[in-house]
Write a protein that holds these residues in place. Structure first.
Motif, PDB file in Angstrom:
ATOM      1  N   GLU A  74     -14.011 -14.255  11.602  1.00  0.00           N
ATOM      2  CA  GLU A  74     -12.770 -14.853  11.132  1.00  0.00           C
ATOM      3  C   GLU A  74     -11.063 -14.312  10.292  1.00  0.00           C
ATOM      4  N   GLY A  75     -11.590 -13.368  10.294  1.00  0.00           N
ATOM      5  CA  GLY A  75     -10.464 -12.322   9.225  1.00  0.00           C
ATOM      6  C   GLY A  75      -9.154 -13.071   9.838  1.00  0.00           C
ATOM      7  N   ASP A  76      -8.234 -11.765   8.933  1.00  0.00           N
ATOM      8  CA  ASP A  76      -6.983 -11.613   9.306  1.00  0.00           C
ATOM      9  C   ASP A  76      -6.535 -11.194  10.638  1.00  0.00           C
ATOM     10  N   ALA A  77      -6.142 -11.122  11.943  1.00  0.00           N
ATOM     11  CA  ALA A  77      -6.559 -10.660  12.959  1.00  0.00           C
ATOM     12  C   ALA A  77      -5.299  -9.195  13.030  1.00  0.00           C
ATOM     13  N   ASP A  78      -5.414  -9.085  12.210  1.00  0.00           N
ATOM     14  CA  ASP A  78      -3.650  -7.940  11.877  1.00  0.00           C
ATOM     15  C   ASP A  78      -4.300  -7.253  10.932  1.00  0.00           C
ATOM     16  N   ARG A  79      -5.957  -7.517  10.565  1.00  0.00           N
ATOM     17  CA  ARG A  79      -6.613  -6.628  10.426  1.00  0.00           C
ATOM     18  C   ARG A  79      -6.851  -4.903  10.880  1.00  0.00           C
ATOM     19  N   GLY A  87       4.750   3.572   3.288  1.00  0.00           N
ATOM     20  CA  GLY A  87       5.374   2.869   4.044  1.00  0.00           C
ATOM     21  C   GLY A  87       4.385   2.608   5.622  1.00  0.00           C
ATOM     22  N   PHE A  88       3.424   1.908   4.967  1.00  0.00           N
ATOM     23  CA  PHE A  88       2.150   1.990   6.004  1.00  0.00           C
ATOM     24  C   PHE A  88       2.065  -0.539   5.857  1.00  0.00           C
ATOM     25  N   ASP A  89       1.284  -0.576   6.723  1.00  0.00           N
ATOM     26  CA  ASP A  89       1.340  -1.840   7.385  1.00  0.00           C
ATOM     27  C   ASP A  89       0.520  -2.253   6.263  1.00  0.00           C
ATOM     28  N   GLU A  90       0.803  -3.651   5.149  1.00  0.00           N
ATOM     29  CA  GLU A  90       1.158  -4.459   4.282  1.00  0.00           C
ATOM     30  C   GLU A  90      -0.618  -4.791   4.644  1.00  0.00           C
ATOM     31  N   ASP A  91      -0.955  -5.159   6.264  1.00  0.00           N
ATOM     32  CA  ASP A  91      -2.084  -5.978   5.668  1.00  0.00           C
ATOM     33  C   ASP A  91      -3.237  -4.528   5.955  1.00  0.00           C
ATOM     34  N   LEU A  92      -3.019  -3.965   5.391  1.00  0.00           N
ATOM     35  CA  LEU A  92      -3.796  -2.949   5.228  1.00  0.00           C
ATOM     36  C   LEU A  92      -4.921  -2.807   3.841  1.00  0.00           C
ATOM     37  N   ILE A 139      -9.203  -0.822  -7.572  1.00  0.00           N
ATOM     38  CA  ILE A 139      -9.466   0.527  -6.376  1.00  0.00           C
ATOM     39  C   ILE A 139      -8.132  -0.168  -5.386  1.00  0.00           C
ATOM     40  N   GLU A 140      -8.570  -1.310  -5.123  1.00  0.00           N
ATOM     41  CA  GLU A 140      -7.386  -2.394  -4.500  1.00  0.00           C
ATOM     42  C   GLU A 140      -5.811  -1.924  -4.828  1.00  0.00           C
ATOM     43  N   GLU A 141      -5.803  -2.337  -6.108  1.00  0.00           N
ATOM     44  CA  GLU A 141      -4.421  -2.093  -6.730  1.00  0.00           C
ATOM     45  C   GLU A 141      -3.600  -0.406  -6.366  1.00  0.00           C
ATOM     46  N   ARG A 142      -4.795   0.522  -6.444  1.00  0.00           N
ATOM     47  CA  ARG A 142      -4.084   1.744  -6.251  1.00  0.00           C
ATOM     48  C   ARG A 142      -3.852   2.112  -4.434  1.00  0.00           C
ATOM     49  N   PHE A 143      -4.779   1.342  -4.590  1.00  0.00           N
ATOM     50  CA  PHE A 143      -4.456   1.254  -2.273  1.00  0.00           C
ATOM     51  C   PHE A 143      -3.685   0.933  -2.660  1.00  0.00           C
ATOM     52  N   ALA A 144      -3.150  -0.301  -3.539  1.00  0.00           N
ATOM     53  CA  ALA A 144      -1.905  -1.100  -1.855  1.00  0.00           C
ATOM     54  C   ALA A 144      -0.361   0.368  -2.700  1.00  0.00           C
ATOM     55  N   ALA A 145      -0.221   0.901  -4.158  1.00  0.00           N
ATOM     56  CA  ALA A 145       0.793   1.459  -4.680  1.00  0.00           C
ATOM     57  C   ALA A 145       0.455   2.531  -3.708  1.00  0.00           C
ATOM     58  N   TYR A 146      -0.526   3.248  -3.085  1.00  0.00           N
ATOM     59  CA  TYR A 146       0.331   4.738  -2.210  1.00  0.00           C
ATOM     60  C   TYR A 146       0.615   3.741  -1.011  1.00  0.00           C
ATOM     61  N   ARG A 147      -0.056   2.605  -0.092  1.00  0.00           N
ATOM     62  CA  ARG A 147       0.188   2.109   0.995  1.00  0.00           C
ATOM     63  C   ARG A 147       1.354   2.113   0.975  1.00  0.00           C
ATOM     64  N   ASN A 148       2.150   1.187   0.267  1.00  0.00           N
ATOM     65  CA  ASN A 148       3.082   0.571  -0.168  1.00  0.00           C
ATOM     66  C   ASN A 148       4.268   1.900  -0.379  1.00  0.00           C
ATOM     67  N   ALA A 149       3.701   3.063  -0.947  1.00  0.00           N
ATOM     68  CA  ALA A 149       4.645   4.113  -1.438  1.00  0.00           C
ATOM     69  C   ALA A 149       5.004   5.028  -0.091  1.00  0.00           C
TER      70      ALA A 149
END
Length: 355
Positions: free
Chosen positions: A129-134, A285-290, A273-283
């Motif tokens: 039931e999670g996010d379909a974009d995941r 330009g990957f999907d924010e759903d990752l 861990i989640e915060e550092r992943f988000a920083a690298y992901r945004n840098a």
């Protein structure tokens, strides 16, 4: 107690109900966080309805559900969780094993009833039931993430700034999540004693097997243990290099059992861990759903693509049911085309034999 006149009877009875419900859940060995969240849901619903539990009606639940869906736009799984908490609280209040019905009748002239029914609550119809974009990360995205994480170490070293040690740790954390298909909490709780030799893979040394001691719990059970076989030698090399050459550089590491340490000597937490992943992901330009959990999805997908037995993959990631593992699998177009070609070749060969 009989004959006792309460100064604020409504508040006193309500608090006693919640206290009794907490004790009942503790007796079922539910986690403290689970119990606390359910109690908070009951309090929020009480505030929303403006009524105490012995005056709740199904209409109150309908109004709250509408607000959660239309105004707050909560996810389906969240709404189902909230409704489940209210249902269980009402089950507790109306159970003949407790005296809340008679107590409320005596004090308030009414009694609590079950307000959550099949016709006014969300059913659990789907396994996922999670996010379909995941989705799983592609091999190219994972390689780009690892390369970027490694680059952060080099940048910190060249500039002579603090953070090189932490950047090296974080890069290895991401590789470990993917290399063994772990959840954030599972990787966070790893200790230096959680690795063992595998007689079937002596070339991996003491990192042939990993013991995950804090697997996801279910139905009030404690953390589920499992043993994960190491199947990616490059991940083993990365982890061993960190433990041998980098971890000893952390302050206060002596006597600490955690694999991943902070600069202050504590254990690295999932949120960090989640915060550092988000920083690298945004840098990148990957999907924010990752999120870091997508690395676990990728582990399942890529093992299946590489020909691993689905039952083996299921055991590796600690799924009780094969259907859950199947949800994690998002094979690439190349893999699908290869499987389709093999199926067609078999079909044409069978037709030729029949002719």
């Amino acid at each position: 107690m009989d004959g006792v006149s309460l100064l604020h009877p409504e508040d006193a009875v309500f608090e006693a109900m919640l206290e009794g419900w907490e004790k009942q859940q503790r007796g079922r060995r539910l986690g403290v966080d689970t119990i606390g969240e359910r109690v908070r849901v009951v309090r929020r619903f009480t505030e929303f309805s403006g009524e105490y539990p012995w005056r709740w009606t199904a209409a109150h639940m309908d109004e709250w559900s509408t607000t959660l869906i239309a105004e707050l736009q909560r996810a389906r799984s969240t709404i189902r969780s909230y409704q489940g908490a209210i249902r269980q609280f009402c089950d507790f209040l109306t159970s003949p094993h407790y005296t809340w019905v008679s107590e409320c009748e005596k004090r308030f002239g009414t009694h609590p009833v079950q307000i959550c029914h099949e016709w006014n609550t969300a059913a659990h119809l789907d396994e996922y039931e999670g996010d379909a974009d995941r989705r799983p990360m592609t091999r190219e995205e994972i390689q780009a993430l690892f390369d970027y994480a490694d680059d952060q170490v080099e940048h910190a070293v060249r500039r002579g700034r603090k953070g090189a040690l932490q950047a090296y740790r974080d890069a290895t954390v991401f590789k470990t999540i993917y290399g063994w298909g772990l959840r954030c909490r599972e990787v966070s709780r790893l200790d230096v004693t959680d690795f063992y030799r595998n007689p079937k893979a002596p070339e991996l040394g003491r990192f042939g097997l990993m013991t995950v001691r804090y697997g996801k719990a279910s139905r009030g059970s404690g953390p589920r243990r499992r043993t994960v076989a190491s199947v990616m030698p490059w991940a083993v090399e990365s982890l061993e290099d960190y433990l041998v050459n980098m971890r000893p550089r952390f302050r206060h590491q002596a006597g600490h059992k955690a694999v991943w340490l902070t600069e202050r000597g504590g254990r690295l937490q999932p949120r960090e861990i989640e915060e550092r992943f988000a920083a690298y992901r945004n840098a990148l330009g990957f999907d924010e759903d990752l999120v870091p959990h997508c690395l676990r999805h990728s582990y399942v997908t890529h093992l299946i693509e590489d020909g691993a037995d689905p039952k083996f993959v299921q055991e590796q990631v600690g799924h009780r049911y094969a259907s859950t593992t199947a949800i994690y699998t998002g094979v690439s177009n190349d893999f699908m085309n290869t499987m389709m070609r093999k199926a067609l070749d078999r079909a044409f060969a069978a037709e030729g034999e029949m002719a």
